[in-house]
Design an enzyme around this catalytic site. Structure first.
Site, PDB file in Angstrom:
ATOM      1  CG  HIS A   1      -1.676  -1.266   1.389  1.00  0.00           C
ATOM      2  ND1 HIS A   1      -2.496  -1.804   0.420  1.00  0.00           N
ATOM      3  CD2 HIS A   1      -1.644  -2.168   2.408  1.00  0.00           C
ATOM      4  CE1 HIS A   1      -2.961  -2.961   0.853  1.00  0.00           C
ATOM      5  NE2 HIS A   1      -2.448  -3.223   2.032  1.00  0.00           N
ATOM      6  NE  ARG A   2       1.720   3.290  -5.252  1.00  0.00           N
ATOM      7  CZ  ARG A   2       2.629   2.927  -6.136  1.00  0.00           C
ATOM      8  NH1 ARG A   2       3.891   3.162  -5.913  1.00  0.00           N
ATOM      9  NH2 ARG A   2       2.285   2.339  -7.250  1.00  0.00           N
ATOM     10  CG  LEU A   3       1.276   2.190   4.042  1.00  0.00           C
ATOM     11  CD1 LEU A   3       0.466   1.505   5.138  1.00  0.00           C
ATOM     12  CD2 LEU A   3       1.030   3.691   4.094  1.00  0.00           C
ATOM     13  CG  HIS A   4       7.189   2.512  -0.169  1.00  0.00           C
ATOM     14  ND1 HIS A   4       6.759   1.270  -0.566  1.00  0.00           N
ATOM     15  CD2 HIS A   4       6.695   3.392  -1.070  1.00  0.00           C
ATOM     16  CE1 HIS A   4       6.052   1.393  -1.672  1.00  0.00           C
ATOM     17  NE2 HIS A   4       5.996   2.672  -1.995  1.00  0.00           N
TER      18      HIS A   4
END
Ligand SMILES: Cc1cc2nc3c(=O)[nH]c(=O)nc-3n(C[C@H](O)[C@H](O)[C@H](O)COP(=O)(O)O)c2cc1C
Length: 191
Positions: free
Chosen positions: A169-172
Site C-alpha cells: 500500500h505504498r507505506l514504504h
C-alpha cells in the site's frame, strides 16, 4: 550503535543472490560548475567504512565534473528486492597504489580499453575506436598493461545513507543514517 555499513552488506549480499545481473550497478550523479546535474551508471568496486569506490576515466564528463565539484550522489536500485539505497557525500580520488592493484585485476581487454577510449569525447566512427584498440594491443604486446595515468578510482565518503524498502500500500520504509562525528544517527522518514 547505528551501523549503515552492516545493513548495506546485508542488502548487497541478498542482491547478489537475487539480481539477474550487475547487483553492483549504481547510478552516479554529479554536478559541474554550471550546476546542471548529470547521472550515469557505474559499478561499485569496493566499499568499507571509508566509502564506496568506482573507477573511471578522469578526463570523462564525470571526471571533469568531479574535479570542479567533488561531491556526488549514488543510487543502487535492486528491482528484484524492491529496495533502493541512496548515498551522498564528498568524493576523493583513490590513492594510486590502490588503483594500480584494482587495475591489475581487470581483464586484459578492459585494461587495453582504458588506454584506447577517450571516454566522453566525440568519436567520428566506431572503426576509429576499433583501430585505436588494435594499436593499443600492438603497443603492449607481450607486456603487462599499466594503469593509464588518466584512469583511476573515486571514493564517495558518505554523509547520508538512506535505505528504502517496499511495503504494501505504498507505506514504504525509509531508514536514514546521517554521519555524526565518528558515528551515525539513525532516523525514519515518511515515505
Ligand atoms: C551497468 C553499467 C555499468 C557501468 N559501469 C561503469 C564504470 O564502472 N565506469 C565507467 O567509467 N563507466 C561505466 N559505465 C558507463 C557509464 O554509464 C557512462 O556511459 C560512461 O562512464 C561515460 O559517462 P560520462 O560521459 O558521464 O563521464 C557503465 C554503464 C552501465 C550501463
Amino acid at each position: 550503535m547505528a551501523d549503515p555499513f552492516a545493513l548495506f552488506d546485508h542488502w548487497l549480499a541478498e542482491a547478489r543472490q537475487k539480481e539477474p545481473n550487475d547487483p553492483e550497478a549504481m547510478a552516479l550523479a554529479t554536478t559541474g560548475r554550471d550546476g546542471q546535474p548529470s547521472v550515469r551508471m557505474v559499478l561499485l568496486k569496493g566499499h568499507n567504512v571509508d566509502g564506496f569506490t568506482f573507477y573511471t576515466n578522469d578526463e570523462s564528463a564525470k571526471g571533469e565534473q568531479l574535479a570542479a565539484n567533488p561531491r556526488a550522489a549514488l543510487l543502487l536500485h535492486w528491482k528484484s528486492l524492491r529496495r533502493q539505497v541512496r548515498i551522498e557525500g564528498a568524493v576523493e580520488r583513490v590513492a594510486d597504489p590502490e588503483a594500480d592493484r584494482y587495475f591489475a585485476t581487470r581483464a586484459r581487454d578492459s585494461q587495453l580499453g582504458a588506454w584506447a577510449s577517450d571516454q566522453s569525447r566525440p568519436l567520428d566512427a566506431r572503426e576509429t575506436f576499433e583501430r585505436r584498440f588494435e594499436e593499443t594491443q600492438g603497443r603492449f604486446e607481450g607486456k603487462e598493461v599499466p594503469r593509464p595515468p588518466h584512469w583511476g578510482g573515486y571514493r564517495v565518503k558518505p554523509e547520508r545513507i538512506e535505505f528504502w524498502s517496499d511495503r504494501p500500500h505504498r507505506l514504504h520504509d525509509r531508514r536514514l543514517f546521517v554521519r555524526d562525528g565518528a558515528g551515525w544517527t539513525e532516523g525514519l522518514l515518511y515515505p
